[in-house]
Design a protein around this motif. Structure first.
Motif, PDB file in Angstrom:
ATOM      1  N   SER A 416       0.848  -1.209   0.000  1.00  0.00           N
ATOM      2  CA  SER A 416       0.000   0.000   0.000  1.00  0.00           C
ATOM      3  C   SER A 416       0.875   1.247   0.000  1.00  0.00           C
ATOM      4  CB  SER A 416      -0.891  -0.007   1.242  1.00  0.00           C
ATOM      5  OG  SER A 416      -0.054   0.023   2.395  1.00  0.00           O
ATOM      6  N   ARG A 417       2.219   1.058  -0.035  1.00  0.00           N
ATOM      7  CA  ARG A 417       3.124   2.216   0.065  1.00  0.00           C
ATOM      8  C   ARG A 417       4.287   2.093  -0.934  1.00  0.00           C
ATOM      9  NH1 ARG A 417       5.358   0.627   6.141  1.00  0.00           N
ATOM     10  NH2 ARG A 417       4.114  -1.242   6.349  1.00  0.00           N
ATOM     11  N   PRO A 418       3.947   2.136  -2.226  1.00  0.00           N
ATOM     12  CA  PRO A 418       4.980   1.913  -3.256  1.00  0.00           C
ATOM     13  C   PRO A 418       6.110   2.941  -3.219  1.00  0.00           C
ATOM     14  CG  PRO A 418       2.897   2.625  -4.232  1.00  0.00           C
ATOM     15  CD  PRO A 418       2.614   2.320  -2.804  1.00  0.00           C
ATOM     16  N   SER A 419       5.864   4.103  -2.612  1.00  0.00           N
ATOM     17  CA  SER A 419       6.943   5.100  -2.571  1.00  0.00           C
ATOM     18  C   SER A 419       8.053   4.682  -1.604  1.00  0.00           C
ATOM     19  CB  SER A 419       6.392   6.480  -2.195  1.00  0.00           C
ATOM     20  OG  SER A 419       5.814   6.411  -0.917  1.00  0.00           O
ATOM     21  N   ASP A 420       7.770   3.697  -0.741  1.00  0.00           N
ATOM     22  CA  ASP A 420       8.790   3.203   0.197  1.00  0.00           C
ATOM     23  C   ASP A 420       9.559   2.009  -0.373  1.00  0.00           C
ATOM     24  OD1 ASP A 420       8.002   5.074   2.027  1.00  0.00           O
ATOM     25  OD2 ASP A 420       6.732   3.717   3.188  1.00  0.00           O
ATOM     26  N   VAL A 421       9.265   1.665  -1.620  1.00  0.00           N
ATOM     27  CA  VAL A 421       9.856   0.434  -2.188  1.00  0.00           C
ATOM     28  C   VAL A 421      10.890   0.779  -3.265  1.00  0.00           C
ATOM     29  CG1 VAL A 421       9.329  -1.711  -3.443  1.00  0.00           C
ATOM     30  CG2 VAL A 421       7.712  -0.820  -1.736  1.00  0.00           C
ATOM     31  N   LEU A 422      11.955  -0.012  -3.282  1.00  0.00           N
ATOM     32  CA  LEU A 422      12.949   0.102  -4.361  1.00  0.00           C
ATOM     33  C   LEU A 422      13.697  -1.223  -4.486  1.00  0.00           C
ATOM     34  CD1 LEU A 422      16.014   2.303  -3.225  1.00  0.00           C
ATOM     35  CD2 LEU A 422      14.754   0.716  -1.783  1.00  0.00           C
ATOM     36  N   GLY A 423      14.551  -1.307  -5.480  1.00  0.00           N
ATOM     37  CA  GLY A 423      15.382  -2.506  -5.635  1.00  0.00           C
ATOM     38  C   GLY A 423      16.763  -2.245  -5.067  1.00  0.00           C
ATOM     39  N   LEU A 424      17.291  -3.207  -4.322  1.00  0.00           N
ATOM     40  CA  LEU A 424      18.694  -3.139  -3.891  1.00  0.00           C
ATOM     41  C   LEU A 424      19.329  -4.436  -4.372  1.00  0.00           C
ATOM     42  CD1 LEU A 424      18.467  -1.673  -0.254  1.00  0.00           C
ATOM     43  CD2 LEU A 424      19.194  -0.488  -2.345  1.00  0.00           C
ATOM     44  N   HIS A 425      19.946  -4.360  -5.533  1.00  0.00           N
ATOM     45  CA  HIS A 425      20.464  -5.575  -6.160  1.00  0.00           C
ATOM     46  C   HIS A 425      21.939  -5.756  -5.803  1.00  0.00           C
ATOM     47  CE1 HIS A 425      21.657  -7.816 -10.071  1.00  0.00           C
ATOM     48  NE2 HIS A 425      21.480  -8.655  -9.068  1.00  0.00           N
ATOM     49  N   PHE A 426      22.175  -6.667  -4.851  1.00  0.00           N
ATOM     50  CA  PHE A 426      23.542  -6.990  -4.440  1.00  0.00           C
ATOM     51  C   PHE A 426      24.097  -8.048  -5.394  1.00  0.00           C
ATOM     52  CE2 PHE A 426      24.039  -5.029  -0.196  1.00  0.00           C
ATOM     53  CZ  PHE A 426      22.734  -4.624   0.044  1.00  0.00           C
ATOM     54  N   PHE A 427      25.398  -8.146  -5.448  1.00  0.00           N
ATOM     55  CA  PHE A 427      26.055  -9.134  -6.314  1.00  0.00           C
ATOM     56  C   PHE A 427      26.755 -10.179  -5.456  1.00  0.00           C
ATOM     57  CE2 PHE A 427      25.545  -7.448 -10.607  1.00  0.00           C
ATOM     58  CZ  PHE A 427      24.794  -6.326 -10.272  1.00  0.00           C
ATOM     59  N   SER A 428      26.768 -11.382  -5.928  1.00  0.00           N
ATOM     60  CA  SER A 428      27.267 -12.497  -5.127  1.00  0.00           C
ATOM     61  C   SER A 428      28.791 -12.659  -5.270  1.00  0.00           C
ATOM     62  CB  SER A 428      26.555 -13.771  -5.593  1.00  0.00           C
ATOM     63  OG  SER A 428      26.896 -14.818  -4.773  1.00  0.00           O
ATOM     64  N   PRO A 429      29.541 -12.924  -4.208  1.00  0.00           N
ATOM     65  CA  PRO A 429      29.124 -12.970  -2.809  1.00  0.00           C
ATOM     66  C   PRO A 429      28.882 -11.556  -2.257  1.00  0.00           C
ATOM     67  CG  PRO A 429      31.475 -13.542  -3.039  1.00  0.00           C
ATOM     68  CD  PRO A 429      30.955 -13.297  -4.412  1.00  0.00           C
ATOM     69  N   ALA A 430      27.691 -11.389  -1.671  1.00  0.00           N
ATOM     70  CA  ALA A 430      27.220 -10.039  -1.337  1.00  0.00           C
ATOM     71  C   ALA A 430      28.051  -9.357  -0.257  1.00  0.00           C
ATOM     72  CB  ALA A 430      25.755 -10.105  -0.908  1.00  0.00           C
ATOM     73  N   ASN A 431      28.790 -10.142   0.531  1.00  0.00           N
ATOM     74  CA  ASN A 431      29.628  -9.508   1.550  1.00  0.00           C
ATOM     75  C   ASN A 431      30.966  -9.059   0.962  1.00  0.00           C
ATOM     76  OD1 ASN A 431      29.976 -12.343   1.277  1.00  0.00           O
ATOM     77  ND2 ASN A 431      31.406 -12.324   2.983  1.00  0.00           N
ATOM     78  N   VAL A 432      31.235  -9.446  -0.280  1.00  0.00           N
ATOM     79  CA  VAL A 432      32.529  -9.137  -0.892  1.00  0.00           C
ATOM     80  C   VAL A 432      32.375  -8.142  -2.049  1.00  0.00           C
ATOM     81  CG1 VAL A 432      34.483 -10.118  -2.160  1.00  0.00           C
ATOM     82  CG2 VAL A 432      33.422 -11.442  -0.321  1.00  0.00           C
ATOM     83  N   MET A 433      31.428  -8.409  -2.941  1.00  0.00           N
ATOM     84  CA  MET A 433      31.320  -7.612  -4.172  1.00  0.00           C
ATOM     85  C   MET A 433      30.917  -6.172  -3.839  1.00  0.00           C
ATOM     86  SD  MET A 433      32.087  -9.581  -6.680  1.00  0.00           S
ATOM     87  CE  MET A 433      31.326  -8.976  -8.175  1.00  0.00           C
ATOM     88  N   LYS A 434      31.619  -5.235  -4.488  1.00  0.00           N
ATOM     89  CA  LYS A 434      31.418  -3.831  -4.118  1.00  0.00           C
ATOM     90  C   LYS A 434      30.207  -3.176  -4.781  1.00  0.00           C
ATOM     91  CE  LYS A 434      34.283  -0.759  -3.195  1.00  0.00           C
ATOM     92  NZ  LYS A 434      35.175   0.102  -2.471  1.00  0.00           N
ATOM     93  N   LEU A 435      29.669  -3.828  -5.806  1.00  0.00           N
ATOM     94  CA  LEU A 435      28.595  -3.166  -6.542  1.00  0.00           C
ATOM     95  C   LEU A 435      27.228  -3.344  -5.875  1.00  0.00           C
ATOM     96  CD1 LEU A 435      27.634  -1.645  -9.075  1.00  0.00           C
ATOM     97  CD2 LEU A 435      27.269  -3.856 -10.146  1.00  0.00           C
ATOM     98  N   LEU A 436      26.452  -2.276  -5.894  1.00  0.00           N
ATOM     99  CA  LEU A 436      25.048  -2.356  -5.485  1.00  0.00           C
ATOM    100  C   LEU A 436      24.242  -1.573  -6.519  1.00  0.00           C
ATOM    101  CD1 LEU A 436      22.856  -3.098  -3.399  1.00  0.00           C
ATOM    102  CD2 LEU A 436      23.375  -0.957  -2.233  1.00  0.00           C
TER     103      LEU A 436
END
Ligand code: TC6
Length: 693
Positions: A416-436
């Motif tokens: 009910s609150r689409p303005s609070d939603v977005l994509g956060l696409h991490f890259f695997s392994p997510a604790n290592v890869m610097k891209l978001l």
């Protein structure tokens, strides 16, 4: 007015540089030094000099914005030499980060005192160059050859404790660096100047075998790069030649680096990385939301890796799984990953574990400020998760999906609150890869985006904003890249030919080895749900046959390649080669030999062309953002600056001409980007396009 001012405190002259933001050694700063030194030289009242900076840091290096332009005298090496040969003792007072030319200025001074929180480093290698103002000659003399090689080749920022142990800094200051530096300068009046160049190195100890071993130890990391070898040659010169001769060699190798395309590519990335945070509609004034507690849905590889990022920086994070067993397993993997890290002590691990918790109950996430979903890539599952989150989360909480392909706007519409939603696409392994990849939906609020841009920086990621489309920036570009690799196999190349060409271009591995690693069944199942008219089946039917013959990739020990038991090394498979020949015969394709150059062009130009479409559609804000995505998320060789910079370096007219040839053979696969066509016809470039906006 000179950015350097002089203040005399008794018999000590204090030279202070004030040149925001980072006191880069621009022409005005270099000239300021020479002018002041000339004046002080003949001033009998002055017995010693302190060299320091105002603001957040000591000199952070040469002024990178001047690179590529005609050099202006005095040159930095001459300034450093003027310091080193100055007849009165000089004390450098270091705070913040003394980097590159900044450290070289400090090495030119006769004594060094530093704030204990300061760091020093020679990061030039990250700009495709070498420390060309004497750093390669003076650091080995002061810090020892091994330490100097480590600093110069890694480019890392060395903390003061280590720098002091190396002998780079003589003294650590108390609370008042300036006062302590002045006191130190008074002390050393009696000792007089102490030029670093006077130190002699034991050349015999550092023989050919020593350097050969060192080269071997870094070979994997430096594959394809130009500057690292030049750096090593300079240090070799430092051990075998007097300072002045060594400096001549350093100049020669520095000039070669500057002329190599790697320097322009790495400089491009330096600025590209800093551009990504500039997003239309987002300013310093844009409100931010507080992120004090984070929730993660899914304790799989992705969810666990994402959670680690937050615990690493002291943000409490709760991971949700459907059952306790999966939760325990996921949290256990996080702990093990930390324990395996050689950089972390047992105390560090314990500290991180403290911030990580688990639950099987959505209600426990009610007070989270940000929740990131990392569950299976199926819209029906995302729907369930987001409806549930909408139900339980407090007002103002940010809801993010880690989807790598799905429609973020459709996901947002489940709430009910689409303005609070977005994509956060991490890259695997997510604790290592610097891209978001930060995916901005059509309704995502500005403060949600701004908060996530800041959050990316806080957890050590490079956040790049993307618009909504299938696969966003990075994965969308991959489809043509993979298709061409697969088609090359049907048209005449063997998998190992394709992989070798792409690996030699500089990618971490070839696309077919990568496909085996990811699992061929993933693409197979994906294709089963797709309309066969929507993609080129000639590129994939042979792969389907492999999967149907139980060759699903590395995880089952056979895929496009064979794998010996327990080994990850791909070995060409006679069985697959026979299948390839049969499948291309079925397609009626006449197999011809395809050169490595053409293999690279087909795959890399497919990336570039799709990148141009993405740019044109506004999915990426800048061509340089696409470069950042590819370098940080997909291992595109840094020394080529990313696919779009590489296209500029090749020349868009040449790229366009080649695309036309490909399109004349396979028109359905090669829809040439109108933007690329226009820029090529105008004799322009992606860089010029970025600048014009
Ligand atoms: C060298 O020294 C070669 C010597 C041999 C010569 C013969 N020049 O990173 P931030 C700008 S090579 C010009 O966001 P932080 C940066 O673009 C150099 N500009 O800040 C940004 O501008 P914007 C070796 C520079 O606090 C602003 O400053 N040195 C330079 O996160 C703030 O930067 C390096 O490679 C520069 N040298 O980090 C060090 N440096 O606001 C490069 C920064 O318009 N710098 N800017 O976007 C850094 O690593 C970091 O900037 C930092 C501060 C750690 C100093």
């Amino acid at each position: 007015m000179s950015p350097i001012t002089r203040e005399d405190i008794g018999e000590i002259a204090v030279l202070s540089c004030d040149y925001p933001p980072v006191n880069a050694l621009s022409h005005a700063v270099r000239k300021g030094y020479i002018d002041h030194l000339d004046a002080i030289r003949s001033d009998d009242a002055i017995k010693a000099v302190v060299v320091r900076c105002e603001g957040r840091t000591f000199h952070a290096g040469a002024d990178i914005t001047e690179f590529g332009k005609p050099p202006q005298e005095p040159h930095l090496p001459d300034v450093v030499m003027a310091l080193e040969t100055f007849p009165k003792p000089l004390v450098a007072a270091i705070h913040g980060t003394a980097l590159g030319g900044g450290l070289e200025i400090a090495l030119g001074c006769h004594y060094r005192i530093a704030d204990p929180s300061a760091k020093v480093g020679l990061p030039e290698v990250h700009l495709g160059i070498l420390p060309g103002a004497g750093g390669t000659q003076r650091l080995p003399r002061l810090a020892g050859v091994e330490n100097a090689l480590d600093a110069i080749l890694s480019g890392r920022h060395v903390k003061m404790k280590e720098a002091a142990a190396w002998g780079v800094v003589d003294r650590l200051a108390g609370d008042d660096l300036k006062a302590d530096a002045v006191a130190y300068a008074k002390e050393v009046v009696a000792s007089g100047p102490r030029p670093t160049g006077d130190i002699e190195l034991d050349g015999a100890k550092y023989d050919e075998a020593f350097f050969a071993n060192f080269r071997k130890s870094i070979a994997r990391k430096t594959r394809g790069f130009f500057a690292p070898e030049q750096c090593i040659r300079c240090v070799e010169a430092a051990v075998s030649l007097p300072l002045v001769e060594g400096l001549k060699k350093e100049r020669q190798y520095f000039t070669e680096c500057m002329q190599n395309p790697e320097a322009a590519a790495m400089r491009h990335l330096f600025f590209a990385e800093r551009q990504v945070a500039r997003v239309p509609g987002i300013t310093k004034e844009t409100k931010r939301r507080d992120i004090k507690k984070v929730g993660i849905i899914g304790a799989g590889t992705m969810g666990g890796g994402i959670a680690m990022n937050f615990a690493n920086v002291g943000i409490p994070v709760t991971v949700l799984e459907l059952n306790q067993e999966a939760l325990d397993r996921g949290l256990g993997v996080c702990r093990k990953n930390w324990e395996r890290s050689s950089r972390l002590t047992a105390d560090d691990v314990a500290e991180r574990v403290k911030y990580l918790s688990g639950t099987t109950n959505y209600e426990d996430l009610a007070d989270c400020d940000l929740v990131i979903e990392a569950v299976f890539e199926k819209m029906e599952i995302k729907e369930q998760v987001f409806k549930k989150l909408d139900e339980v989360l407090k007002p103002g909480a940010i809801m993010a999906s880690n989807t790598s392909y799905l429609d973020v706007d459709a996901i947002a519409a489940y709430t009910s609150r689409p303005s609070d939603v977005l994509g956060l696409h991490f890259f695997s392994p997510a604790n290592v890869m610097k891209l978001l990849e930060i995916v901005r939906g059509k309704e995502t609020a500005d403060d949600v985006l701004a908060t996530c841009l800041d959050m990316a920086k806080k957890i050590g990621k490079v956040g790049v904003v993307a618009g909504v489309c299938h696969g966003f920036i990075g994965n969308r570009m991959l489809s043509g890249y993979g298709r061409e690799a697969n088609l090359n196999v049907m048209k005449g190349a063997m998998p190992q030919d394709v992989d070798k060409a792409i690996f030699d271009f500089g990618m971490p591995m070839g696309p077919l080895t990568m496909a085996d690693m990811a699992g061929l069944d993933i693409g197979y199942f994906n294709r089963q749900s797709m309309d066969r008219n929507s993609f080129d089946t000639r590129a994939t039917d042979w792969l389907d046959r492999l999967v149907e013959g139980d060759r699903k990739g590395l995880k089952v020990g056979k895929g496009i390649y064979d794998y010996a038991e327990g080994s990850r090394a791909p070995v060409p498979s006679p069985e697959v080669e026979a299948i390839i020949l049969e499948e291309s015969a079925k397609l009626g394709l006449e197999r011809t030999s395809i050169s490595a150059e053409e293999i690279v062009e087909r795959s890399i130009y497919a990336l570039i062309n799709e990148g141009a479409h993405i740019l044109d559609e506004g999915i990426a804000l800048r061509a340089s953002d696409i470069d950042v995505v590819y370098v940080y998320g997909y291992g595109f060789p840094r020394y080529r600056g990313g696919p779009m910079h590489y296209a500029d370096a090749v020349g868009l007219d040449k790229v366009y001409a080649r695309l036309q040839e490909f399109a004349s053979i396979d028109p359905d696969n090669w829809k040439i980007s109108p933007l690329l066509k226009r820029l090529a016809e105008e004799g322009s470039s992606f860089a010029a396009f970025d600048q014009s906006r």
